[in-house]
Design an enzyme around this catalytic site. Sequence first.
Site, PDB file in Angstrom:
ATOM      1  N   GLU A   1       0.855  -1.184   0.000  1.00  0.00           N
ATOM      2  CA  GLU A   1       0.000   0.000   0.000  1.00  0.00           C
ATOM      3  C   GLU A   1       0.890   1.231   0.000  1.00  0.00           C
ATOM      4  OE1 GLU A   1      -3.741   2.126   2.355  1.00  0.00           O
ATOM      5  OE2 GLU A   1      -2.473   0.690   3.427  1.00  0.00           O
TER       6      GLU A   1
ATOM      7  N   ASP B   1       4.798   4.880   3.840  1.00  0.00           N
ATOM      8  CA  ASP B   1       4.490   6.302   3.986  1.00  0.00           C
ATOM      9  C   ASP B   1       5.781   7.021   4.327  1.00  0.00           C
ATOM     10  OD1 ASP B   1       3.020   8.861   4.614  1.00  0.00           O
ATOM     11  OD2 ASP B   1       1.322   7.494   4.389  1.00  0.00           O
TER      12      ASP B   1
ATOM     13  N   ASP C   1      -3.660  11.714  -2.135  1.00  0.00           N
ATOM     14  CA  ASP C   1      -3.841  13.148  -2.287  1.00  0.00           C
ATOM     15  C   ASP C   1      -4.240  13.447  -3.737  1.00  0.00           C
ATOM     16  OD1 ASP C   1      -3.559  15.938  -2.508  1.00  0.00           O
ATOM     17  OD2 ASP C   1      -1.952  15.978  -1.019  1.00  0.00           O
TER      18      ASP C   1
ATOM     19  N   LYS D   1      -4.750  21.006  -8.294  1.00  0.00           N
ATOM     20  CA  LYS D   1      -4.260  22.013  -9.235  1.00  0.00           C
ATOM     21  C   LYS D   1      -3.577  21.344 -10.424  1.00  0.00           C
ATOM     22  CE  LYS D   1      -3.674  25.618  -5.746  1.00  0.00           C
ATOM     23  NZ  LYS D   1      -2.748  26.570  -5.089  1.00  0.00           N
TER      24      LYS D   1
ATOM     25  N   TYR E   1     -10.560   6.844   6.086  1.00  0.00           N
ATOM     26  CA  TYR E   1     -11.264   7.824   5.263  1.00  0.00           C
ATOM     27  C   TYR E   1     -12.534   7.223   4.670  1.00  0.00           C
ATOM     28  CZ  TYR E   1      -7.454  11.259   5.307  1.00  0.00           C
ATOM     29  OH  TYR E   1      -6.523  12.193   5.679  1.00  0.00           O
ATOM     30  N   GLU E   2     -12.442   5.993   4.225  1.00  0.00           N
ATOM     31  CA  GLU E   2     -13.584   5.343   3.604  1.00  0.00           C
ATOM     32  C   GLU E   2     -14.746   5.216   4.571  1.00  0.00           C
ATOM     33  OE1 GLU E   2     -14.392   1.356   0.871  1.00  0.00           O
ATOM     34  OE2 GLU E   2     -12.458   1.688   1.859  1.00  0.00           O
TER      35      GLU E   2
END
Length: 254
Positions: free
Chosen positions: A44, A69, A124, A128, A200-201
Site C-alpha cells: 500500500e 508512507d 492526495d 491544481k 477515510y472510507e
Amino acid sequence: MRLRGRKGIKEALEAQPELVVLEPEMYKGKWSEVFGNDRPIHVEFGMGKGRFISQLSALNPEINYIGVDMYDELIRRGSEKAKESREEHGGDLSNLRLVRFNIEHIENMFEAGEIERIYLNFSDPWPKKRHARRRLTHAGFVNKYRVILNDRGEIHFKTDSRSLFEFSLNSFCDLGIRLRNISLDLHAEGLRTDLVMTEYETKFSGKGMPIFRLEAVIGQQALDQHLDSLQRREREEADEAARRGTDDEKNDEE
C-alpha cells in the site's frame, strides 16, 4: 501534509526492527528474504494511519504486506494499528512491514517483478493542474508500478475524489491498461463487507459520499486470467440464454 511527531519517535521506530523498516533501499530485490518466504507481496503506497494494511495483513496471513508512507508519525500510528489488529484477529506480525519512504523513488526500493499487488487508497488528489505529476495515478508513477509488478500484478485504487478518479481512468486508458470492477459508488447498496475499509472510507461512506474504485490489470498472467474469466462468463450467459429460449418454445407449444 505536515505532522508533528511525538518526542522520541525516532527511537520508538528503531526499537521495532521486526515491524518497521527505515532504510528500505537495503532490501531492494530481497523482500522475500525479509519475510523469510516466497509468498506474494502486496504493497500500500500512502498507508496513512495504517488501518487498512493492518487489517488486511491480519486477515490474510498467507500474503506478505508492506505499508509505505514518508512520515515518521504515520509509521508510528501504523505500528499501533498493526498491534491492535493482531489483538483483534490473532496471529503475529511476521507478514507485515511498515516502511518509511518517499514513493517518488520506489524504483530504489523494489526490484523489477518483486510485487504482486499495489493498493492506492485515498491518495492526495493534488487538484491544481500544475501538480498533476504528483498524483499517484499519473503515467510517471504508473509506469514505475508496471516495472515492479510481476506477471500477476494488479493495482487496486480507491478514492472519494471524482476529479482524481476521472484523471486516473484517463491515465490508465492512455497507457492501454485493462480495467475491471469499476465502481462510481462502491457502497451504494450497503457497505461492502468483503473489502477492508480505510479510515477515510469509513468516514466518507458514513456521510453518504460515493467511493470510487477500480482494479487495473497489469501483469500478463493476470490479464490472461481476466480474459479467460470474461470468455467463461460469456459462454455461461449464452448457454443460459439458449436454455431460456428452449423453455420458451416449449411453453409456446403447450
